[in-house]
Design a protein around this motif. Structure first.
Motif, PDB file in Angstrom:
ATOM      1  N   ALA A 355      37.169  38.018  37.643  1.00  0.00           N
ATOM      2  CA  ALA A 355      38.578  37.559  37.345  1.00  0.00           C
ATOM      3  C   ALA A 355      38.960  38.495  36.087  1.00  0.00           C
ATOM      4  CB  ALA A 355      38.244  36.303  36.572  1.00  0.00           C
ATOM      5  N   THR A 356      38.204  39.451  35.539  1.00  0.00           N
ATOM      6  CA  THR A 356      38.443  40.098  34.500  1.00  0.00           C
ATOM      7  C   THR A 356      38.989  41.623  35.008  1.00  0.00           C
ATOM      8  OG1 THR A 356      36.429  41.199  34.215  1.00  0.00           O
ATOM      9  CG2 THR A 356      36.978  39.255  32.841  1.00  0.00           C
ATOM     10  N   MET A 357      38.449  41.955  36.588  1.00  0.00           N
ATOM     11  CA  MET A 357      39.136  43.199  37.030  1.00  0.00           C
ATOM     12  C   MET A 357      40.228  43.045  37.661  1.00  0.00           C
ATOM     13  SD  MET A 357      36.339  45.136  36.320  1.00  0.00           S
ATOM     14  CE  MET A 357      36.823  46.305  37.391  1.00  0.00           C
ATOM     15  N   THR A 358      40.572  42.026  38.564  1.00  0.00           N
ATOM     16  CA  THR A 358      41.683  41.635  39.361  1.00  0.00           C
ATOM     17  C   THR A 358      41.876  40.204  39.445  1.00  0.00           C
ATOM     18  OG1 THR A 358      43.059  42.299  41.353  1.00  0.00           O
ATOM     19  CG2 THR A 358      40.636  42.105  41.349  1.00  0.00           C
ATOM     20  N   THR A 359      42.914  39.910  40.221  1.00  0.00           N
ATOM     21  CA  THR A 359      43.259  38.366  40.533  1.00  0.00           C
ATOM     22  C   THR A 359      44.002  38.410  41.859  1.00  0.00           C
ATOM     23  OG1 THR A 359      45.555  38.536  39.688  1.00  0.00           O
ATOM     24  CG2 THR A 359      43.713  37.750  38.027  1.00  0.00           C
ATOM     25  N   HIS A 360      43.332  37.463  42.822  1.00  0.00           N
ATOM     26  CA  HIS A 360      44.023  37.352  44.170  1.00  0.00           C
ATOM     27  C   HIS A 360      43.606  35.789  44.466  1.00  0.00           C
ATOM     28  CE1 HIS A 360      43.819  37.617  48.503  1.00  0.00           C
ATOM     29  NE2 HIS A 360      44.548  38.714  48.387  1.00  0.00           N
ATOM     30  N   ASP A 365      37.989  32.156  40.765  1.00  0.00           N
ATOM     31  CA  ASP A 365      38.623  32.112  39.480  1.00  0.00           C
ATOM     32  C   ASP A 365      37.746  32.358  38.126  1.00  0.00           C
ATOM     33  OD1 ASP A 365      38.132  29.770  39.508  1.00  0.00           O
ATOM     34  OD2 ASP A 365      40.062  28.815  38.920  1.00  0.00           O
ATOM     35  N   GLY A 366      36.571  32.169  38.395  1.00  0.00           N
ATOM     36  CA  GLY A 366      35.473  32.343  37.362  1.00  0.00           C
ATOM     37  C   GLY A 366      35.169  30.990  36.786  1.00  0.00           C
ATOM     38  N   THR A 385      37.418  28.439  51.299  1.00  0.00           N
ATOM     39  CA  THR A 385      38.781  29.420  51.433  1.00  0.00           C
ATOM     40  C   THR A 385      38.407  30.714  50.356  1.00  0.00           C
ATOM     41  OG1 THR A 385      39.911  27.567  52.241  1.00  0.00           O
ATOM     42  CG2 THR A 385      41.193  29.586  51.192  1.00  0.00           C
ATOM     43  N   LEU A 386      37.944  30.147  49.357  1.00  0.00           N
ATOM     44  CA  LEU A 386      37.563  31.177  48.116  1.00  0.00           C
ATOM     45  C   LEU A 386      36.471  31.938  48.206  1.00  0.00           C
ATOM     46  CD1 LEU A 386      38.880  28.723  45.027  1.00  0.00           C
ATOM     47  CD2 LEU A 386      40.352  30.503  46.575  1.00  0.00           C
ATOM     48  N   GLU A 387      36.341  33.173  47.857  1.00  0.00           N
ATOM     49  CA  GLU A 387      35.139  34.006  48.036  1.00  0.00           C
ATOM     50  C   GLU A 387      35.011  35.004  47.152  1.00  0.00           C
ATOM     51  OE1 GLU A 387      36.775  36.449  52.040  1.00  0.00           O
ATOM     52  OE2 GLU A 387      35.200  34.834  52.307  1.00  0.00           O
ATOM     53  N   PRO A 388      34.005  35.705  47.057  1.00  0.00           N
ATOM     54  CA  PRO A 388      34.023  36.777  46.200  1.00  0.00           C
ATOM     55  C   PRO A 388      34.656  37.967  46.747  1.00  0.00           C
ATOM     56  CG  PRO A 388      32.028  36.057  46.350  1.00  0.00           C
ATOM     57  CD  PRO A 388      32.675  35.145  47.146  1.00  0.00           C
ATOM     58  N   ARG A 389      35.343  38.925  46.019  1.00  0.00           N
ATOM     59  CA  ARG A 389      36.227  40.128  46.617  1.00  0.00           C
ATOM     60  C   ARG A 389      35.241  41.387  46.299  1.00  0.00           C
ATOM     61  NH1 ARG A 389      39.650  38.259  49.895  1.00  0.00           N
ATOM     62  NH2 ARG A 389      40.899  40.115  49.722  1.00  0.00           N
ATOM     63  N   TYR A 390      34.319  41.286  45.614  1.00  0.00           N
ATOM     64  CA  TYR A 390      33.719  42.628  45.343  1.00  0.00           C
ATOM     65  C   TYR A 390      32.168  42.616  45.888  1.00  0.00           C
ATOM     66  CZ  TYR A 390      37.327  44.092  42.297  1.00  0.00           C
ATOM     67  OH  TYR A 390      38.633  44.610  41.782  1.00  0.00           O
ATOM     68  N   ALA A 391      31.540  43.768  45.976  1.00  0.00           N
ATOM     69  CA  ALA A 391      30.108  43.715  46.556  1.00  0.00           C
ATOM     70  C   ALA A 391      29.096  42.825  46.101  1.00  0.00           C
ATOM     71  CB  ALA A 391      29.805  45.152  46.844  1.00  0.00           C
ATOM     72  N   PRO A 392      28.729  42.716  44.715  1.00  0.00           N
ATOM     73  CA  PRO A 392      27.620  41.837  44.226  1.00  0.00           C
ATOM     74  C   PRO A 392      28.075  40.481  44.644  1.00  0.00           C
ATOM     75  CG  PRO A 392      28.683  43.353  42.432  1.00  0.00           C
ATOM     76  CD  PRO A 392      29.270  43.521  43.590  1.00  0.00           C
TER      77      PRO A 392
END
Length: 660
Positions: A355-360, A365-366, A385-392
């Motif tokens: 959430a601190t890096m980018t929003t979608h 949303d944290g 529907t909501l899911e993580p956007r980065y590798a970790p």
């Protein structure tokens, strides 16, 4: 002669002389001779002595003594001539008086009464008994005793043909010759057992009382194998009793009644017990042991085995436990919970960082709410529907879905097996009391008696809560209806096993025989044949029933008349649909969810309306403040209060912010 007779059987023997009329010198001399041979002499028995020792006592009566007739008649009336008492009567030369005394005595088959008659230098010992009270006396020569002078007779030496010693015994033809320092006694008995020597009853009528409770046709089919599901205990008993009567050369007579016999309020009995007490019957149908009956009858022998127990089909596991919690052990459930909790914590951390890096719009949303929705979707194999956007975050999500997919496959496979698995949780009376099974009993007299008599807490609880609840009639059924209820399941039927299993063999399918369970309720041993108390034929019956059992005749008869417990031919694969009870926990969870959804909806509507009201109140307060600012006397009021207009405006603004 007395010493030779008393030592003939080589067992401990004492002499009782309660009514002897000899001189004191003669009695003293006899006692001295007896003591030299380790034989005690007494006038009376010790008080409270058990009957076990009575078989070692011989009562001596001299018929030449006055009042001997009255003494013997009194002993006969008080049953002292029966087993285990033994009597030796010294008969006078007048045989007519001897026969007159014996005719009035009740010396039956079990009586051990010997009459010693003297002729010249020998005594003839004759056994006397009657088959019934009114029958003729049967005389049998037991032995012949000859004095010590006869030992030197050449005829004796030639007949016996063995050296004279201090004491010797030898079988000669049909007799046994015993030679000692007191004389020679020739024993003509085939056996030392009284019952074996008197096993021929010469056609005497013996009566057996039979219980008929299922069908009156039983009376017509006592000698065949038809309708074996009706009154089987009676037919099994009669089959062995008939063989016993034939071996005794007795004539059978049958009586029929509708009950075994139980004590009523007046203390009297009916049925078989009444027949035995009043001596109308000699034997009865097999009956259970009962403390009250032991006082009035004797149990003779066990001539067959049967049982009365609760029989039921093992209930499905879903009726006893929640099958949706059984596939995994407690440790596995705990490990799954810790794993999911750890993944949720890590996803929360990664979502905060993302959430601190980018929003979608499809990005976490944290917040804990989004993480919880994702975890629930993973557990239920539904996704989110909501899911993580980065590798970790995606790595954790991937591992979570893979692990839960493997667990879901194992869980589903176990559920399929458990849906139709039988439960082994009902194995005792306490399990039966706490189970959902209904109970009933066959409509027979012994069930109506014993079901009420047992007073321990568990059995009484079964009777009061399941069998005969307060305000309802007891659950008695006939055999056919009870067996059908067993087949339908969730019903325990208290029945006699042999006819019940025969009906099960006829009506059940193969797979329905695989899960039958028995539980003993009345806790009784196999029933025994009842007989008259101290019957003269008791020993005869016992010996012959033992012979019938030891030779295998009883086992053969039992095999022909009874059926074993039904066994299924292996595991039979049959289709079985899943019922509502199997899915009850899942339906219950759905119902709870449906009930919670409107409640949550109402809470959300209430919250929304509350927020609307709060906003309206804030707007009113804001408008009122603005109106105060525009009022012409606002400055004068503020000035009169000692505040400047700017200070008053600042105070109102501060209060408004705090309110917001």
């Amino acid at each position: 002669m007395l010493i030779s007779f008393l030592k003939l059987d080589d067992r401990p023997t004492s002499l009782l002389i309660p009514n002897i009329c000899w001189s004191r010198y003669k009695i003293t001399s006899m006692a001295r001779l007896m003591a030299e041979s380790s034989i005690s002499v007494a006038y009376s028995l010790q008080a409270n002595r058990t009957e076990y020792f009575l078989q070692h006592i011989i009562v001596l009566v001299d018929l030449e003594c006055p009042n001997s007739d009255e003494f013997l008649l009194k002993a006969s009336e008080e049953n002292y001539l029966k087993s285990p008492y033994r009597w030796l009567l010294l008969a006078p030369d007048n045989s007519s008086r001897k026969n007159e005394v014996l005719d009035n005595m009740e010396i039956l088959v079990d009586s051990d009464v010997v009459v010693a008659s003297k002729t010249n230098e020998e005594f003839i010992f004759t056994e006397v008994y009657k088959i019934s009270k009114d029958s003729e006396i049967i005389y049998t020569t037991r032995a012949i005793w000859r004095s010590i002078n006869y030992k030197n007779n050449s005829t004796y030496l030639n007949d016996v043909n063995f050296a004279i010693s201090e004491s010797s015994r030898k079988n000669v033809g049909q007799k046994t010759v015993v030679d000692d320092k007191y004389g020679v006694i020739e024993d003509y008995r085939r056996s030392t057992s009284l019952s074996i020597r008197r096993k021929d009853l010469k056609g005497h009528i013996l009566t057996v009382s039979n219980v008929v409770i299922d069908n009156n046709q039983t009376k017509e089919h006592m000698n065949d194998r038809l309708f074996l599901d009706q009154d089987l205990v009676t037919k099994v008993s009669y089959a062995i009793v008939k063989i016993c009567f034939q071996s005794l050369n007795a004539t059978e007579k049958l009586l029929f009644t509708s009950t075994w016999g139980y004590k009523d309020k007046n203390g009297s009995y009916n049925g078989i017990m009444e027949h035995l007490i009043k001596k109308r019957a000699d034997l009865g149908t097999m009956a259970f042991f009962n403390q009250e009956r032991l006082v009035i009858i004797d149990y003779i022998a066990m001539v067959g085995s049967t049982g009365v127990r609760f029989v039921f089909r093992e209930p499905p596991l879903a009726y006893i436990s929640n099958i949706f919690t059984l596939p995994f052990t407690r440790d596995v459930w705990l490990a799954i919970f810790i794993c999911v909790l750890g993944c949720a914590l890590f996803l929360y951390i990664t979502s905060k960082w993302e959430a601190t890096m980018t929003t979608h719009q499809y990005q976490l949303d944290g917040s804990w709410a989004d993480v919880l929705i994702l975890i629930i979707g993973a557990v239920l194999q539904q996704g989110c529907t909501l899911e993580p956007r980065y590798a970790p975050g995606r790595t954790v999500t991937l591992l979570l879905f893979v692990a839960l997919t493997i667990l879901y496959a194992a869980y589903s496979a176990n559920i399929v097996v458990l849906l139709r698995a039988p439960s082994s949780s009902v194995r005792s009376l306490s399990d039966l009391l706490n189970s959902p099974l209904k109970v009933g009993a066959s409509d027979v007299v012994y069930n109506k008696h014993y079901m009420k008599q047992l007073k321990d807490p568990i059995r009484k609880g079964i009777y009061d809560t399941k069998f005969a609840p307060k305000g309802k009639n007891p659950n008695y059924y006939d055999m056919k209806d009870g067996v059908e209820k067993i087949r339908q399941g969730l019903f325990a039927f208290h029945m006699e096993l042999n006819p019940g299993y025969r009906l099960i063999q006829k009506t059940y399918q193969e797979n329905e025989k695989c899960d039958l369970v028995e539980i003993d309720y009345i806790n009784e041993v196999d029933p025994w044949l009842p007989g008259q108390k101290r019957s003269p034929f008791k020993d005869l019956f016992k010996i012959n029933f033992l012979k019938i059992r030891e030779t295998g005749i009883q086992a053969n008869s039992h095999h022909r008349l009874t059926v074993p417990r039904p066994r299924c031919s292996g595991s039979v694969a049959t289709f079985s649909s899943v019922g509502i009870t199997d899915m009850y926990p899942a339906l219950l969870a759905t119902l709870y969810g449906m009930m919670m959804a409107p409640a949550v909806l109402l809470l959300e509507i209430a919250y929304y309306k509350l927020m609307k009201i709060r906003q309206r109140r804030q707007r009113r307060q804001h408008k009122s403040i603005k109106s105060k600012k525009k009022h012409p006397d606002f400055e004068s009021v503020a000035t009169s209060a000692g505040m400047s207009v700017q200070e008053d405006q600042l105070l109102c603004t501060t209060r408004l912010r705090r309110y917001k």
